[in-house]
Design a protein around this motif. Structure first.
Motif, short mmCIF file in Angstrom:
data_model
loop_
_atom_site.label_atom_id
_atom_site.label_comp_id
_atom_site.label_asym_id
_atom_site.label_seq_id
_atom_site.Cartn_x
_atom_site.Cartn_y
_atom_site.Cartn_z
N ASN A 50 0.72 -1.26 0.05
CA ASN A 50 -0.04 -0.05 -0.07
C ASN A 50 0.74 1.34 -0.13
O ASN A 50 1.62 1.60 1.08
N ASP A 88 -6.45 4.56 -5.38
CA ASP A 88 -7.38 5.29 -4.29
C ASP A 88 -7.15 6.69 -4.52
O ASP A 88 -6.00 7.24 -4.81
N LYS A 132 -10.76 11.18 9.07
CA LYS A 132 -10.15 12.37 8.49
C LYS A 132 -10.51 13.61 8.55
O LYS A 132 -11.77 13.55 9.31
N1 PMM Z 1 -4.26 7.26 4.41
C1 PMM Z 1 -3.21 7.40 5.37
C2 PMM Z 1 -2.31 6.27 5.36
N2 PMM Z 1 -2.21 5.39 4.42
N3 PMM Z 1 -3.49 4.40 2.45
C3 PMM Z 1 -4.13 4.33 1.79
N4 PMM Z 1 -4.10 3.46 0.68
N5 PMM Z 1 -5.17 5.45 1.56
C4 PMM Z 1 -5.34 6.32 2.63
O1 PMM Z 1 -6.02 7.32 2.32
C5 PMM Z 1 -4.06 6.42 3.63
C6 PMM Z 1 -3.35 5.33 3.55
C7 PMM Z 1 -3.24 8.37 6.75
O2 PMM Z 1 -4.39 7.79 7.87
P1 PMM Z 1 -3.80 7.13 8.95
O3 PMM Z 1 -2.85 7.99 9.60
O4 PMM Z 1 -5.09 7.29 9.80
O5 PMM Z 1 -3.13 5.71 8.71
#
Ligand code: PMM
Length: 295
Positions: free
Chosen positions: A123, A194, A230
């Protein structure tokens, strides 16, 4: 808009090596970081992080997403050794326990090591833009790959939240990513896209993208939506009042947004509260099953 579609829309909703529950997948968030925006510091050591990952899986997470670097607005990068030390032992322990894990990283060496440790999905919030070696690494690893819409590192992304038409612009930029990833050897059939909720986006951009997920599906790839806790949710909850509802108070609303995304055809939602997220996508699946029926 550019010439973006790479496949017919909605042709594929399953990916090799990942669970197939017949509904939108639930990815549980496991941030092994001291500074993530809503859960920073809670699971910062390996033991506590593994326990949390096992708990997320027991709650019904289809995938546990292990991240070792905060991407919150303004965050600074951590060193590679530190990110490896935070993520790889956790991925290895969870994979050994039979949990389907993904690694949330922008760095090819971390992706490679995590896949070797048992991660079944990479990811990458930068969609391959942060590390030129990422595309060839995931191509060689042969695992599914989440390419998120990204414009700049977290510490400066708020300066890049300028769009003509946010849906057209994100589709064009993601379409370009898919073509460049394919040129670097990544099988487009393994790419999940995404829209990058909250990344170089203002709340109005996030809502517009959510409301037009159907348009993004025209890119022909499954969609992952990461809206959980968010800022745009905190702002919408506080509408009419001052400021934002803080992250800890956003889980019910986050589940509502997961349901909206799943109804719109999202392949996966990335959430903090797995139980609520799972209920949300189950309701969406039941609803979708009746969409085409006449009473
Ligand atoms: N958002 C965060 C971290 N990783 N990965 C994907 N694919 N999509 C997201 O929207 C995304 C991500 C940030 O959020 P967090 O700090 O709550 O992990």
């Amino acid at each position: 808009m550019q010439d973006v579609p790479v496949r017919r829309p909605g042709t594929r909703t399953e990916l090799e090596g990942l669970p197939r529950p017949g509904r939108c997948l639930v990815m549980g968030i496991l941030n092994v970081t001291p500074d993530s925006f809503s859960d920073g510091g809670l699971y910062a050591d390996t033991g506590r992080a593994v326990d949390r990952g096992l708990a997320l899986a027991a709650q019904g997470a289809d995938i546990v997403d292990v991240g070792g670097e905060s991407t919150r607005p303004g965050a600074y990068p951590v060193g590679l050794e530190e990110e490896l030390a935070r993520t790889v032992p956790v991925v290895r322990a969870l994979a050994r326990a039979g949990v389907c894990t993904s690694v949330d990283t922008m760095h090819a060496p971390v992706a490679r090591a995590a896949v070797e440790a048992g991660a079944r999905l990479v990811n990458d919030v930068s969609g391959g833009l942060a590390d030129p070696a990422m595309a060839s690494t995931v191509a060689a690893a042969g695992v599914p790959y989440v390419a998120m819409h990204w414009r700049a590192p977290s510490r400066e992304m708020d300066r890049h939240a300028e769009y003509g038409d946010v849906v057209d612009d994100v589709i064009a930029e993601l379409g370009l990513r898919v073509r460049q990833l394919a040129d670097a050897g990544v099988d487009p059939a393994r790419v999940v896209l995404d829209p990058g909720i909250g990344f170089a986006k203002r709340p109005e951009h996030d809502w517009t993208l959510l409301a037009h997920l159907g348009s993004l599906r025209r890119l022909g790839c499954p969609l992952l939506v990461g809206a959980s806790r968010k800022r745009f949710i905190g702002a919408a909850l506080a509408a009419g009042g001052a400021g934002e509802v803080p992250p800890a108070g956003r889980d019910v609303a986050s589940a509502a947004v997961s349901a909206l995304a799943a109804v719109a055809g999202a392949y996966c939602v990335r959430v903090h509260d797995v139980r609520a997220g799972l209920d949300a996508v189950r309701m969406a699946a039941a609803y979708r099953a009746h969409l085409d029926r006449t009473p």
